[in-house]
Design a protein around this motif. Sequence first.
Motif, PDB file in Angstrom:
ATOM      1  N   ASP A  96     -27.590  25.260  76.572  1.00  0.00           N
ATOM      2  CA  ASP A  96     -27.816  23.955  77.197  1.00  0.00           C
ATOM      3  C   ASP A  96     -29.304  23.590  77.348  1.00  0.00           C
ATOM      4  N   VAL A  97     -30.196  24.404  76.767  1.00  0.00           N
ATOM      5  CA  VAL A  97     -31.627  24.101  76.906  1.00  0.00           C
ATOM      6  C   VAL A  97     -31.996  22.811  76.172  1.00  0.00           C
ATOM      7  N   VAL A  98     -31.330  22.583  75.036  1.00  0.00           N
ATOM      8  CA  VAL A  98     -31.554  21.338  74.290  1.00  0.00           C
ATOM      9  C   VAL A  98     -30.205  20.642  74.143  1.00  0.00           C
ATOM     10  N   ARG A  99     -30.178  19.356  74.460  1.00  0.00           N
ATOM     11  CA  ARG A  99     -28.938  18.582  74.380  1.00  0.00           C
ATOM     12  C   ARG A  99     -28.890  17.822  73.051  1.00  0.00           C
ATOM     13  N   THR A 100     -27.733  17.870  72.389  1.00  0.00           N
ATOM     14  CA  THR A 100     -27.532  17.077  71.180  1.00  0.00           C
ATOM     15  C   THR A 100     -27.050  15.694  71.581  1.00  0.00           C
ATOM     16  N   VAL A 101     -27.716  14.673  71.094  1.00  0.00           N
ATOM     17  CA  VAL A 101     -27.251  13.308  71.321  1.00  0.00           C
ATOM     18  C   VAL A 101     -26.685  12.847  69.987  1.00  0.00           C
ATOM     19  N   HIS A 102     -25.342  12.893  69.906  1.00  0.00           N
ATOM     20  CA  HIS A 102     -24.691  12.714  68.615  1.00  0.00           C
ATOM     21  C   HIS A 102     -25.087  11.408  67.938  1.00  0.00           C
ATOM     22  N   GLY A 103     -25.415  11.531  66.684  1.00  0.00           N
ATOM     23  CA  GLY A 103     -25.789  10.378  65.897  1.00  0.00           C
ATOM     24  C   GLY A 103     -27.203   9.888  66.151  1.00  0.00           C
ATOM     25  N   VAL A 104     -27.904  10.508  67.113  1.00  0.00           N
ATOM     26  CA  VAL A 104     -29.258  10.046  67.426  1.00  0.00           C
ATOM     27  C   VAL A 104     -30.283  11.173  67.235  1.00  0.00           C
ATOM     28  N   GLY A 105     -30.146  12.248  68.012  1.00  0.00           N
ATOM     29  CA  GLY A 105     -31.123  13.315  67.910  1.00  0.00           C
ATOM     30  C   GLY A 105     -30.973  14.337  69.026  1.00  0.00           C
ATOM     31  N   TYR A 106     -32.117  14.715  69.615  1.00  0.00           N
ATOM     32  CA  TYR A 106     -32.109  15.766  70.626  1.00  0.00           C
ATOM     33  C   TYR A 106     -32.912  15.352  71.849  1.00  0.00           C
ATOM     34  N   ALA A 107     -32.569  15.966  72.988  1.00  0.00           N
ATOM     35  CA  ALA A 107     -33.293  15.698  74.231  1.00  0.00           C
ATOM     36  C   ALA A 107     -33.190  16.914  75.134  1.00  0.00           C
ATOM     37  N   VAL A 108     -34.115  17.039  76.078  1.00  0.00           N
ATOM     38  CA  VAL A 108     -33.948  17.989  77.174  1.00  0.00           C
ATOM     39  C   VAL A 108     -33.902  17.191  78.472  1.00  0.00           C
ATOM     40  N   HIS A 146     -39.519  35.589  72.932  1.00  0.00           N
ATOM     41  CA  HIS A 146     -40.381  35.261  71.804  1.00  0.00           C
ATOM     42  C   HIS A 146     -39.836  34.068  71.020  1.00  0.00           C
ATOM     43  N   LEU A 147     -40.637  33.001  70.957  1.00  0.00           N
ATOM     44  CA  LEU A 147     -40.318  31.882  70.070  1.00  0.00           C
ATOM     45  C   LEU A 147     -41.339  31.867  68.947  1.00  0.00           C
ATOM     46  N   THR A 148     -40.927  31.456  67.753  1.00  0.00           N
ATOM     47  CA  THR A 148     -41.898  31.255  66.676  1.00  0.00           C
ATOM     48  C   THR A 148     -42.742  30.028  67.029  1.00  0.00           C
ATOM     49  N   PRO A 149     -43.920  29.874  66.441  1.00  0.00           N
ATOM     50  CA  PRO A 149     -44.743  28.700  66.751  1.00  0.00           C
ATOM     51  C   PRO A 149     -44.006  27.383  66.522  1.00  0.00           C
ATOM     52  N   THR A 150     -43.179  27.323  65.497  1.00  0.00           N
ATOM     53  CA  THR A 150     -42.433  26.090  65.233  1.00  0.00           C
ATOM     54  C   THR A 150     -41.403  25.838  66.329  1.00  0.00           C
ATOM     55  N   GLU A 151     -40.687  26.884  66.739  1.00  0.00           N
ATOM     56  CA  GLU A 151     -39.713  26.741  67.819  1.00  0.00           C
ATOM     57  C   GLU A 151     -40.416  26.286  69.101  1.00  0.00           C
ATOM     58  N   PHE A 152     -41.576  26.903  69.376  1.00  0.00           N
ATOM     59  CA  PHE A 152     -42.331  26.526  70.571  1.00  0.00           C
ATOM     60  C   PHE A 152     -42.725  25.053  70.529  1.00  0.00           C
ATOM     61  N   ASP A 165     -32.211  20.857  62.857  1.00  0.00           N
ATOM     62  CA  ASP A 165     -30.965  21.391  63.416  1.00  0.00           C
ATOM     63  C   ASP A 165     -31.010  22.915  63.468  1.00  0.00           C
ATOM     64  N   SER A 166     -31.506  23.520  62.410  1.00  0.00           N
ATOM     65  CA  SER A 166     -31.529  24.982  62.343  1.00  0.00           C
ATOM     66  C   SER A 166     -32.472  25.564  63.383  1.00  0.00           C
ATOM     67  N   HIS A 167     -33.603  24.899  63.595  1.00  0.00           N
ATOM     68  CA  HIS A 167     -34.538  25.389  64.611  1.00  0.00           C
ATOM     69  C   HIS A 167     -33.966  25.212  66.019  1.00  0.00           C
ATOM     70  N   VAL A 168     -33.254  24.103  66.247  1.00  0.00           N
ATOM     71  CA  VAL A 168     -32.623  23.905  67.563  1.00  0.00           C
ATOM     72  C   VAL A 168     -31.599  25.015  67.809  1.00  0.00           C
ATOM     73  N   ARG A 169     -30.821  25.359  66.791  1.00  0.00           N
ATOM     74  CA  ARG A 169     -29.838  26.437  66.921  1.00  0.00           C
ATOM     75  C   ARG A 169     -30.513  27.757  67.298  1.00  0.00           C
ATOM     76  N   SER A 170     -31.641  28.017  66.667  1.00  0.00           N
ATOM     77  CA  SER A 170     -32.355  29.258  66.953  1.00  0.00           C
ATOM     78  C   SER A 170     -32.891  29.268  68.391  1.00  0.00           C
ATOM     79  N   ILE A 171     -33.398  28.124  68.841  1.00  0.00           N
ATOM     80  CA  ILE A 171     -33.898  28.012  70.226  1.00  0.00           C
ATOM     81  C   ILE A 171     -32.746  28.237  71.216  1.00  0.00           C
ATOM     82  N   ARG A 172     -31.574  27.664  70.916  1.00  0.00           N
ATOM     83  CA  ARG A 172     -30.427  27.833  71.809  1.00  0.00           C
ATOM     84  C   ARG A 172     -29.960  29.279  71.850  1.00  0.00           C
ATOM     85  N   ARG A 173     -30.028  29.939  70.719  1.00  0.00           N
ATOM     86  CA  ARG A 173     -29.608  31.339  70.665  1.00  0.00           C
ATOM     87  C   ARG A 173     -30.505  32.186  71.572  1.00  0.00           C
TER      88      ARG A 173
END
Length: 227
Positions: free
Chosen positions: A211-223, A156-162, A198-206
């Motif tokens: 490793d579902v979402v990669r942090t690109v330091h200083g830039v953002g996120y990618a899969v 289950h993901l929340t609509p925002t996480e999805f 950041d908080s939503h990415v943490r929740s998705i990873r949990r």
Amino acid sequence: MTGRTIVVVEDEAPIADAVAARLRSEGHRVEVAFDGPSGVALVDQVGPDLVVLDIMLPGFDGLEVCRRIQRERWVPVLMLTARDSEADTIIGLGVGADDYLTKPFSARELAARVAALLRRSERVHASGPTTGTVRVGSVELDAASRRVTLDGAPVHLTPTEFDLLHYLAVRPSRVATREELLEQVWGYDIPSGGRTVDSHVRSIRRKLGADVVRTVHGVGYAVEASA
Ligand code: CA
């Protein structure tokens, strides 16, 4: 935007009054509750389009209110927090808070966040033209049903996480900045700080693995693109 019904749950009367006044001036119908239990009862009673929810409340706290009101159907929740650091706890728990504001906040900022969440919830309910499934490793996202599976088991993901994961997943290997994600997923039309992304990415990873979402330091996120 035409007027919507909004429930405000906040035990500090001056803040509750100011929030209600601003949202009424935007054309919304606003109902106020001052503690956790009456907040849940009020939401059940009026079926609001959005809830503005303080975290520290008498009775039980905003997290418990959030859990209870999200049980039956999704309603967008804007959390009010005393400290920016609380956002991780609130959103990372995945209880269904979509965004947060740290006190003290301006009435203008509140109105902008509420408007963005309402626009987004209309898009979610309109269930747009997006169809088809997209894979991220062993995670599969189905856009039409908004269902998510991990190794075939439903998660289950929340609509925002999805929406956040889906936005990244359909653009594999491309890095999205926090600002882009706030604009595209949350619909912010004003640049805003905060750690909502950041908080939503943490929740998705949990829920789906680190490793579902990669942090690109200083830039953002990618899969990553699936093989
Ligand atoms: Ca409070």
